[in-house]
Motif scaffolding. Structure first.
Motif, PDB file in Angstrom:
ATOM      1  N   ASN A  37       0.823  -1.207   0.000  1.00  0.00           N
ATOM      2  CA  ASN A  37       0.000   0.000   0.000  1.00  0.00           C
ATOM      3  C   ASN A  37       0.856   1.255   0.000  1.00  0.00           C
ATOM      4  O   ASN A  37       0.543   2.248  -0.646  1.00  0.00           O
ATOM      5  CB  ASN A  37      -0.925   0.012   1.227  1.00  0.00           C
ATOM      6  CG  ASN A  37      -2.075  -0.968   1.073  1.00  0.00           C
ATOM      7  OD1 ASN A  37      -2.314  -1.459  -0.009  1.00  0.00           O
ATOM      8  ND2 ASN A  37      -2.768  -1.243   2.158  1.00  0.00           N
ATOM      9  N   ALA A  38       1.971   1.199   0.761  1.00  0.00           N
ATOM     10  CA  ALA A  38       2.843   2.361   0.850  1.00  0.00           C
ATOM     11  C   ALA A  38       3.545   2.616  -0.475  1.00  0.00           C
ATOM     12  O   ALA A  38       3.791   3.760  -0.860  1.00  0.00           O
ATOM     13  CB  ALA A  38       3.866   2.155   1.966  1.00  0.00           C
ATOM     14  N   PRO A  42      -0.347   6.819  -6.009  1.00  0.00           N
ATOM     15  CA  PRO A  42      -1.723   7.276  -5.797  1.00  0.00           C
ATOM     16  C   PRO A  42      -2.479   7.336  -7.120  1.00  0.00           C
ATOM     17  O   PRO A  42      -1.908   7.618  -8.169  1.00  0.00           O
ATOM     18  CB  PRO A  42      -1.540   8.676  -5.189  1.00  0.00           C
ATOM     19  CG  PRO A  42      -0.167   9.108  -5.606  1.00  0.00           C
ATOM     20  CD  PRO A  42       0.649   7.850  -5.676  1.00  0.00           C
ATOM     21  N   ALA A  43      -3.757   7.060  -7.047  1.00  0.00           N
ATOM     22  CA  ALA A  43      -4.582   7.082  -8.262  1.00  0.00           C
ATOM     23  C   ALA A  43      -4.708   8.505  -8.790  1.00  0.00           C
ATOM     24  O   ALA A  43      -4.811   9.462  -8.016  1.00  0.00           O
ATOM     25  CB  ALA A  43      -5.963   6.511  -7.948  1.00  0.00           C
ATOM     26  N   ASP A  44      -4.677   8.648 -10.098  1.00  0.00           N
ATOM     27  CA  ASP A  44      -4.879   9.951 -10.733  1.00  0.00           C
ATOM     28  C   ASP A  44      -6.383  10.176 -10.870  1.00  0.00           C
ATOM     29  O   ASP A  44      -7.034   9.626 -11.751  1.00  0.00           O
ATOM     30  CB  ASP A  44      -4.193   9.993 -12.102  1.00  0.00           C
ATOM     31  CG  ASP A  44      -4.241  11.379 -12.733  1.00  0.00           C
ATOM     32  OD1 ASP A  44      -5.002  12.231 -12.219  1.00  0.00           O
ATOM     33  OD2 ASP A  44      -3.517  11.606 -13.724  1.00  0.00           O
ATOM     34  N   LEU A  45      -6.930  10.994  -9.978  1.00  0.00           N
ATOM     35  CA  LEU A  45      -8.377  11.204  -9.918  1.00  0.00           C
ATOM     36  C   LEU A  45      -8.854  12.329 -10.827  1.00  0.00           C
ATOM     37  O   LEU A  45     -10.062  12.576 -10.912  1.00  0.00           O
ATOM     38  CB  LEU A  45      -8.793  11.507  -8.473  1.00  0.00           C
ATOM     39  CG  LEU A  45      -8.442  10.436  -7.435  1.00  0.00           C
ATOM     40  CD1 LEU A  45      -8.775  10.931  -6.035  1.00  0.00           C
ATOM     41  CD2 LEU A  45      -9.169   9.137  -7.730  1.00  0.00           C
ATOM     42  N   ASN A  46      -7.924  13.037 -11.474  1.00  0.00           N
ATOM     43  CA  ASN A  46      -8.310  14.235 -12.207  1.00  0.00           C
ATOM     44  C   ASN A  46      -8.026  14.142 -13.702  1.00  0.00           C
ATOM     45  O   ASN A  46      -8.159  15.127 -14.419  1.00  0.00           O
ATOM     46  CB  ASN A  46      -7.598  15.449 -11.602  1.00  0.00           C
ATOM     47  CG  ASN A  46      -7.924  15.599 -10.134  1.00  0.00           C
ATOM     48  OD1 ASN A  46      -9.090  15.668  -9.753  1.00  0.00           O
ATOM     49  ND2 ASN A  46      -6.907  15.605  -9.276  1.00  0.00           N
ATOM     50  N   GLY A  56     -11.166  17.052  -1.819  1.00  0.00           N
ATOM     51  CA  GLY A  56     -10.569  16.508  -0.598  1.00  0.00           C
ATOM     52  C   GLY A  56      -9.063  16.489  -0.585  1.00  0.00           C
ATOM     53  O   GLY A  56      -8.468  16.043   0.400  1.00  0.00           O
ATOM     54  N   GLU A  57      -8.410  16.979  -1.644  1.00  0.00           N
ATOM     55  CA  GLU A  57      -6.963  16.780  -1.719  1.00  0.00           C
ATOM     56  C   GLU A  57      -6.119  18.036  -1.517  1.00  0.00           C
ATOM     57  O   GLU A  57      -4.896  17.946  -1.399  1.00  0.00           O
ATOM     58  CB  GLU A  57      -6.591  16.136  -3.060  1.00  0.00           C
ATOM     59  CG  GLU A  57      -6.814  16.993  -4.283  1.00  0.00           C
ATOM     60  CD  GLU A  57      -6.387  16.289  -5.567  1.00  0.00           C
ATOM     61  OE1 GLU A  57      -5.191  15.975  -5.710  1.00  0.00           O
ATOM     62  OE2 GLU A  57      -7.273  16.045  -6.418  1.00  0.00           O
ATOM     63  N   LEU A  58      -6.717  19.218  -1.467  1.00  0.00           N
ATOM     64  CA  LEU A  58      -5.926  20.451  -1.348  1.00  0.00           C
ATOM     65  C   LEU A  58      -5.358  20.611   0.059  1.00  0.00           C
ATOM     66  O   LEU A  58      -6.034  20.361   1.057  1.00  0.00           O
ATOM     67  CB  LEU A  58      -6.790  21.663  -1.705  1.00  0.00           C
ATOM     68  CG  LEU A  58      -7.258  21.740  -3.162  1.00  0.00           C
ATOM     69  CD1 LEU A  58      -8.212  22.913  -3.353  1.00  0.00           C
ATOM     70  CD2 LEU A  58      -6.077  21.842  -4.111  1.00  0.00           C
ATOM     71  N   ARG A  59      -4.091  21.039   0.117  1.00  0.00           N
ATOM     72  CA  ARG A  59      -3.392  21.255   1.391  1.00  0.00           C
ATOM     73  C   ARG A  59      -2.600  22.560   1.301  1.00  0.00           C
ATOM     74  O   ARG A  59      -2.601  23.250   0.275  1.00  0.00           O
ATOM     75  CB  ARG A  59      -2.438  20.084   1.688  1.00  0.00           C
ATOM     76  CG  ARG A  59      -3.087  18.716   1.771  1.00  0.00           C
ATOM     77  CD  ARG A  59      -3.990  18.575   2.997  1.00  0.00           C
ATOM     78  NE  ARG A  59      -4.488  17.209   3.138  1.00  0.00           N
ATOM     79  CZ  ARG A  59      -5.601  16.743   2.610  1.00  0.00           C
ATOM     80  NH1 ARG A  59      -6.357  17.544   1.850  1.00  0.00           N
ATOM     81  NH2 ARG A  59      -5.991  15.505   2.826  1.00  0.00           N
TER      82      ARG A  59
END
Length: 646
Positions: A37-38, A42-46, A56-59
């Protein structure tokens, strides 16, 4: 012929031996779930869509970036900001207050909540003291620059907020709205992730073949009641299979060796919190396998696919025989997260001069048994004891007596007058009772007494937890194998006849095969169940692979028409390998993992308790002219019959 050798070499790439050499090292390197998992990207959601980021992803690292978000308006506050929601989370959108942005403000303030919009703007840090630690995006907000309304929303039957409680019928009627809730989103995504990991484990690590089997089949004997489907041939019907059982056996006979399927199954039964008319199984079958092999495979499968946030699974899972489970817990699916085990106290009462006790002990398999409820005298009231006794009487025709161990060491009970001091002390020692413990006692036939105390044990646990006594850890997952079931059970409606305890294709234990022909009721089968926290989440068996034995069981033991299974019997007589398998109830397993009260909370579009789809109002009426090609005519019940049914 030599010219064909290169072709043979290329074909050999598909042979199992060559494929294993490639697959096994790769499988070993990802066998540690956490490490895999590590390491996974990460999946490309965009990609492919009209946004640059999800809600949900902005930081803080995104401050200064121009982004485009798409989602539903969840909140509008004071004309200054809105909160936008999508499948991944929430982002606060700041509405500019200057005159130049008046159109933007008007759109965002006047568009109803739950409308779908696209917002483009710049990521900025929230002012000091205004961060929200409860939101993953709580350190930033997006200053809106443009907005596009894709679709406005009418007034909804309920608010889309997780803290708003909706009754289940309303949730199911508007399921497309309920699916927007964070909890259902989480449940369905976790389900998808687990199924994907299961596919990886079975296909990539161990060479299983994913095979789809027919949904339209024929009615066959054994098991649960099946749905029937009319055909264009007069008087002939399909049946929806309750499981792919026969197909997976036929696949083994066909030499597939290792099969699995995420299978849709159907049973014409009423719904319960853990059951509904259509459900999903992880269906598995293997050739040349024994019980130990199936169990090891399933333990590895669950360990590999288990959600990281739920902790790790320790294997091998413990195992218990059916007879031991019944004697210790009063059920074949025991919840082992707490004690309160059933204890045999027959010897304590062997010489007690009470006629009803001596009568019970003199019966075939007569016994006296008890469970000890820690601190039960403190937390359970007289009305609770009456309720438990009524439960045992109504469901099992079994009386329950109680003993209370007082702080002064004395015993309070309806049976105290029959016991001397030595017998009272022996009872306390046998059940290991302490001060203010409650001991519940039942006398009679072994199976009935155990079943009654098993039910009382579970209801007592519910009562204690209602009173604040921590008994079962909701975050713990206790798996247990239950084995050595009876191959046959007496029919309730006719105790002189036998029915399959599992299904008619389960093989007997080799040591019991001779009893098939002399005393089949005493035969144990090669059937195994997987239990999790008191719920059956899987069941399987080693199958009969001998046509003669299968025919004998169908015709002589179960009194079934073997012609209905002629296809299977003929196949078994055509060189059938030894084989066995298992089916995991996917809905029930996910339900237990996420702690949902019902499997309907882990199914996208479930059925109600009565088997109805409240959203589409199915099943529905079909016009007579549409039924005509199927040679089906509806016979309406009389008014009297309809009234009695209601």
């Amino acid at each position: 012929m030599h010219k064909m050798r290169p072709l043979y070499r290329s074909l050999s790439l598909f042979f199992p031996r060559t494929r294993r050499r490639v697959a096994e090292p790769w499988c070993k390197c990802i066998s540690n779930t956490s490490a895999f998992n590590a390491a996974a990207a990460p999946a490309d959601l965009n990609r492919f869509v009209a946004r640059t980021k999800t809600c949900g992803e902005l930081r803080s690292a995104n401050v200064g970036q121009e982004v485009t978000l798409c989602g539903w308006i969840q909140y509008q506050r004071q004309g200054q900001f809105v909160v936008l929601r999508d499948f991944q989370g929430l982002t606060q959108i700041i509405i500019p207050q200057d005159e130049a942005a008046s159109h933007l403000k008007k759109v965002l303030c006047n568009t109803p909540v739950e409308s779908v919009v696209r917002v483009t703007g710049t990521v900025v840090s929230r002012p000091p003291g205004q961060t929200n630690p409860r939101m993953p995006t709580g350190e930033i907000e997006v200053k809106a620059e443009t907005v596009e309304v894709f679709n406005t929303c009418k007034k909804l039957p309920f608010e889309m907020k997780d803290f708003i409680k909706k009754n289940e019928a309303l949730r199911m009627q508007y399921r497309y709205l309920d699916l927007r809730s964070a909890q259902l989103q989480h449940n369905l995504r976790l389900r998808s992730q687990m199924v994907m990991r299961m596919r990886e484990y079975l296909c990539n690590c161990y060479g299983f073949v994913d095979v789809e089997t027919p949904t339209l089949f024929k009615k066959t004997p054994g098991g649960a009641k099946e749905f029937v489907v009319p055909s264009h041939e007069p008087g002939k019907f399909y049946s929806l299979p309750q499981s792919p059982q026969q197909f997976k056996q036929l696949l083994m006979i066909g030499g597939l060796d290792r099969y699995f399927q995420v299978a849709r199954c159907y049973r014409d039964e009423g719904s319960k919190p853990d059951r509904q008319p259509e459900f999903t199984q992880i269906d598995i079958e293997m050739s040349f396998v024994d019980q130990a092999g199936i169990r090891a495979l399933i333990e590895g499968l669950l360990q590999y696919s288990w959600p990281e946030e739920k902790g790790s699974l320790e294997t091998p899972f413990p195992s218990i025989s059916y007879s031991e489970a019944l004697a210790t817990y009063g059920t074949d699916k025991p919840d082992t997260r707490f004690g309160m085990k059933i204890v045999d106290i027959s010897d304590v009462f062997r010489n007690v001069e009470a006629g009803f006790l001596q009568k019970s002990l003199s019966e075939p398999e007569g016994t006296v048994k008890a469970i000890c409820i820690p601190q039960g005298a403190r937390h359970l009231q007289k009305k609770d004891l009456e309720s438990l006794n009524e439960l045992a009487k109504s469901q099992f025709n079994q009386a329950i007596f109680h003993f209370i161990l007082r702080s002064d060491g004395s015993v309070k009970s309806q049976l105290s007058k029959y016991l001397n001091e030595e017998q009272k002390l022996e009872l306390i020692r046998t059940v290991q009772a302490n001060t203010e413990d409650l001991v519940l006692v039942a006398a009679g036939g072994h199976e009935k007494v155990c079943s009654a105390l098993g039910k009382v044990r579970l209801v007592s646990a519910d009562l204690l937890e209602e009173r604040g006594v921590p008994l079962r850890d909701s975050s713990a997952f206790h798996f247990l194998w239950v084995t050595d079931f009876p191959l046959f059970l007496l029919k309730e409606e006719n105790p002189n006849e036998l029915e399959s305890a599992h299904h008619p294709f389960t093989a007997p234990l080799p040591s019991d095969e001779h009893l098939l022909y002399t005393d089949p009721a005493k035969v144990c089968g090669q059937h195994y169940d997987l239990v999790l926290n008191g719920s059956e989440v899987g069941g399987g068996s080693i199958r009969i692979h001998n046509a003669k034995q299968q025919r004998f069981i169908l015709e002589s033991v179960l009194k079934e028409d073997s012609e209905l299974l002629s296809h299977l019997l003929e196949a078994l007589d055509s060189g059938a390998p030894p084989h066995g398998g298992i089916a995991l109830g996917l809905d029930r397993l996910i339900c237990l993992i996420v702690g949902a009260p019902s499997i309907r909370d882990v199914i996208a579009f479930p059925k109600s308790f009565k088997g109805r789809d409240l959203m589409s109002n199915a099943p529905d009426y079909v016009a007579p002219e549409e039924l005509e090609p199927y040679h089906v005519q509806v016979m309406w019940p009389s008014a009297e019959a309809e009234a009695s049914a209601n």
